[in-house]
Motif scaffolding. Structure first.
Motif, mmCIF file in Angstrom:
data_model
loop_
_atom_site.group_PDB
_atom_site.id
_atom_site.type_symbol
_atom_site.label_atom_id
_atom_site.label_comp_id
_atom_site.label_asym_id
_atom_site.label_seq_id
_atom_site.Cartn_x
_atom_site.Cartn_y
_atom_site.Cartn_z
ATOM 1 N N SER A 186 0.809 -1.225 0.000
ATOM 2 C CA SER A 186 0.000 0.000 0.000
ATOM 3 C C SER A 186 0.838 1.269 0.000
ATOM 4 O O SER A 186 0.291 2.375 0.012
ATOM 5 C CB SER A 186 -0.948 0.003 1.204
ATOM 6 N N HIS A 187 2.172 1.142 -0.016
ATOM 7 C CA HIS A 187 3.080 2.303 -0.057
ATOM 8 C C HIS A 187 2.865 3.222 1.145
ATOM 9 O O HIS A 187 2.977 4.443 1.033
ATOM 10 C CB HIS A 187 2.906 3.096 -1.360
ATOM 11 N N THR A 188 2.546 2.648 2.300
ATOM 12 C CA THR A 188 2.220 3.430 3.489
ATOM 13 C C THR A 188 3.485 3.868 4.206
ATOM 14 O O THR A 188 4.305 3.033 4.604
ATOM 15 C CB THR A 188 1.358 2.601 4.462
ATOM 16 N N LEU A 189 3.626 5.181 4.395
ATOM 17 C CA LEU A 189 4.737 5.721 5.168
ATOM 18 C C LEU A 189 4.247 5.941 6.600
ATOM 19 O O LEU A 189 3.471 6.858 6.859
ATOM 20 C CB LEU A 189 5.241 7.037 4.570
ATOM 21 N N ALA A 234 7.093 0.603 5.429
ATOM 22 C CA ALA A 234 8.211 1.542 5.230
ATOM 23 C C ALA A 234 8.090 2.356 3.946
ATOM 24 O O ALA A 234 9.066 2.550 3.228
ATOM 25 C CB ALA A 234 9.536 0.796 5.261
ATOM 26 N N GLY A 235 6.867 2.811 3.620
ATOM 27 C CA GLY A 235 6.725 3.740 2.502
ATOM 28 C C GLY A 235 6.915 3.080 1.152
ATOM 29 O O GLY A 235 6.373 2.011 0.870
ATOM 30 N N LYS A 236 7.761 3.694 0.290
ATOM 31 C CA LYS A 236 7.883 3.255 -1.099
ATOM 32 C C LYS A 236 9.220 3.698 -1.679
ATOM 33 O O LYS A 236 9.887 4.595 -1.155
ATOM 34 C CB LYS A 236 6.751 3.848 -1.941
ATOM 35 N N TYR A 237 9.562 3.080 -2.807
ATOM 36 C CA TYR A 237 10.634 3.519 -3.706
ATOM 37 C C TYR A 237 12.005 3.664 -3.037
ATOM 38 O O TYR A 237 12.825 4.478 -3.462
ATOM 39 C CB TYR A 237 10.251 4.839 -4.387
ATOM 40 N N GLY A 273 5.803 18.403 6.389
ATOM 41 C CA GLY A 273 4.630 18.608 5.540
ATOM 42 C C GLY A 273 4.045 17.313 5.014
ATOM 43 O O GLY A 273 3.280 17.317 4.045
ATOM 44 N N LEU A 274 4.412 16.185 5.659
ATOM 45 C CA LEU A 274 3.908 14.879 5.226
ATOM 46 C C LEU A 274 2.960 14.319 6.284
ATOM 47 O O LEU A 274 2.576 15.000 7.218
ATOM 48 C CB LEU A 274 5.084 13.914 4.992
ATOM 49 N N SER A 275 2.644 13.042 6.137
ATOM 50 C CA SER A 275 1.638 12.417 6.980
ATOM 51 C C SER A 275 2.150 12.182 8.403
ATOM 52 O O SER A 275 3.352 12.148 8.659
ATOM 53 C CB SER A 275 1.225 11.072 6.373
#
Length: 580
Positions: free
Chosen positions: A244-247, A273-276, A255-257
């Motif tokens: 799910s690309h969840t950070l 651990a997010g994505k990419y 400025g992020l979640s």
């Protein structure tokens, strides 16, 4: 006997061939002024360095160490386009994961690339609910029984698992992946994916019967399905997830979640651990003798450039601003700096980068402002992605340029992988980052009633609204087709209205769709196959491939014929959430 068992855990997921550090921007407030910070984070050399530091720390503190990958190493950048899975296996071997779970993108192109990957890796690939019992014994890409694959054991009806030392105990790692794999990927027809909950439950019962109570589920299900898994199945010590690309973590200062790291469901912590490869998760995990996690202290960490660029929307950025922001970043516990594993970096530079650099030098055009890609609409972006409508428009325009009459274009959100940053746009960025899936375009004639069904089905699947979806990637973006979805309405009545674009006397007008009339659309071959909630498309009167035109090819040709992004596309997605 000891009562506390400690483990240092490192985890990544959905790295999608992002071996280099990724360009990022953050919004940071300093003296009530919003400043935009441009930097890079992550990539395999920086992850490699942080892993080496974490391993040293674990050794110094007499901890067990575990490094896990939550799946989806494949696809995503030019490195995959050019080298397929070879660079992935090579560089992952250098990072030395203890295990990786099979992601859906590993099996996009069938079982063959998975076999190549298995032949090359030096670590186990876990796929505990992948049933290969019906696999043909004569096929060239036979996976069953591979030394590096831990699939479903049909005899015991449980997942194969690995065991790792945990002081005087053992910790088991089970790999569970999406049971809807045939809906969203391309496994061979003789490969089946079984119920994730039931497989996990039976495997835990088997482990308990063998005296193993410290159990990690390495999952490629997505955060929402991980929560369901944790709530439904007792005995899971910890879930390490992906898809799910969840950070997770508190990144509000950037400025992020702000999403809790290691959120607990049924007393089972879940980490993503997010994505990419932008971030790495590192945590100290404490278990009791019965396998319960009594404490978990960690976070996801960005790995940023030492030097960065600051811009202000109004006024100049002073040296004092720069020093104040640097001090904030230094004080942020979730930020590491850009230490690199030199061997990993050298491998990338010498073995893989030269071919990529050649493509980076082909400039296609200029992007005048940042265009954000988000899979779902939000309060900030009520009509959703700013780039996906341009992708749909390019499909529409280039199909027409081929002399084929179409009424609309439709593309799924997951087929666009990145936002577009202001500046020059290269050939490499389009085929490597924005549209890495080299999919043919397909035209089809479909009756209006099935458009209502298809759009609702795809959105329901993307938002898990009354159905078990396959992820937000199925959310539809259109050009020439304007739709209105209200998630609070009853199932089957959520698309309130659809309008089609027409040209009348040189003017653009929008006309209501006639449920009984036929319309011609263009989509990627992936969407046209009916996956991810798009099954009503299979009711089309006909489907036909567009010769010599692919998804990234259409976008590249469109850039060459026009000057896009200088105007706004009229919103064509009107979405009301079921939670609004």
């Amino acid at each position: 006997m000891t009562s506390n068992y400690t483990l240092k855990l490192a985890h990544i997921n959905d790295t999608h061939s992002h071996f280099d550090a990724n360009r990022l921007q953050f919004t940071i407030y300093e003296q009530q002024q919003a400043l935009t910070l441009y930097t890079h984070s992550g990539g395999y050399p920086r992850i490699g360095y942080q892993l080496s530091q974490a391993r040293l720390s674990a050794k110094a503190n007499h901890q067990s160490f575990l490094f896990l990958h939550g799946g989806d190493s494949f696809q995503g950048t030019l490195y995959f386009n050019e080298f397929k899975g070879k660079a992935n296996s090579d560089l992952l071997n250098r990072l030395k994961p203890d295990a990786m779970v099979l992601g859906n993108h590993e099996i996009d192109a069938g079982n063959g690339p998975v076999l190549d990957f298995l032949n090359d890796i030096n670590f186990p690939l876990l796929a505990g609910n992948m049933d290969l019992s019906q696999e043909s014994s004569h096929k060239a890409s036979r996976l069953s029984g591979h030394r590096n694959l831990y699939e479903y054991d049909n005899h015991s009806q449980t997942a194969k698992y690995i065991l790792k030392p945990l002081q005087d105990k053992q910790v088991a790692v089970i790999g569970i992946t999406l049971e809807q794999m045939h809906e969203i990927a391309g496994p061979d027809p003789d490969t089946h994916f079984l119920d994730a909950l039931e497989t996990t439950q039976r495997t835990i019962a088997k482990l308990h019967s063998e005296g193993v109570f410290h159990i990690i589920v390495l999952s490629h299900l997505g955060l929402e399905q991980d929560k369901i898994l944790a709530a439904s199945v007792d005995g899971i010590s910890l879930i390490v997830g992906g898809h799910s690309h969840t950070l997770q973590g508190d990144f509000a200062e950037l400025g992020l979640s702000h999403t809790p790291y290691a959120e607990r469901v049924n007393n089972t912590p879940i980490v993503h651990a997010g994505k990419y490869a932008e971030t790495i998760g590192i945590a100290d995990v404490t278990f009791d003798a019965q396998g319960h996690v009594t404490a978990i202290d960690g976070s996801n960490y960005f790995m940023l450039d030492q030097q960065f660029i600051l811009q202000a929307s109004e006024g100049e950025v002073s040296a004092e601003h720069y020093l104040a922001i640097r001090a904030k970043l230094d004080a942020n516990p979730a930020i590491f700096w850009d230490g690199e594993d030199t061997q990993v970096q050298q491998t990338i530079l010498e073995k893989y980068r030269p071919k990529i650099d050649a493509l980076n030098n082909q400039i296609l055009g200029f992007v005048p402002k940042n265009l954000i890609h988000t899979r779902l609409p939000s309060k900030v972006l009520p009509h959703g992605s700013e780039i996906a409508p341009w992708v749909s428009r390019s499909m529409f325009a280039e199909t027409k340029h081929c002399g084929i009459n179409v009424d609309f274009a439709l593309h799924n959100a997951g087929g666009v992988r990145q936002s577009l940053n202001k500046g020059q746009l290269s050939h490499a960025e389009v085929i490597g980052r924005i549209l890495p899936f080299d999919l043919p375009l397909v035209t089809y004639q479909i009756q209006g009633r099935y458009l209502f069904e298809m759009l609702e089905s795809a959105i329901n699947a993307a938002t898990n609204n009354g159905v078990i979806g396959t992820g937000a990637g199925s959310f539809p973006y259109t050009y020439g087709l304007k739709y209105f979805y209200d998630g609070k309405q009853s199932l089957g009545y959520r698309i309130i209205k659809i309008e089609i674009m027409r040209q009348v006397a040189g003017q653009t007008v929008w006309i209501d769709i006639d449920r009984n009339q036929d319309y011609i659309g263009v989509s990627s071959a992936y969407t046209a196959s009916g996956k991810e909630g798009y099954s009503p498309i299979l009711q089309s009167n006909w489907l036909q491939s567009v010769e010599h035109l692919t998804l990234p090819g259409a976008f590249i040709q469109f850039l060459g014929r026009s000057q896009p992004f200088t105007e706004a596309i009229e919103p064509q997605v009107y979405y009301t959430s079921q939670h609004s």
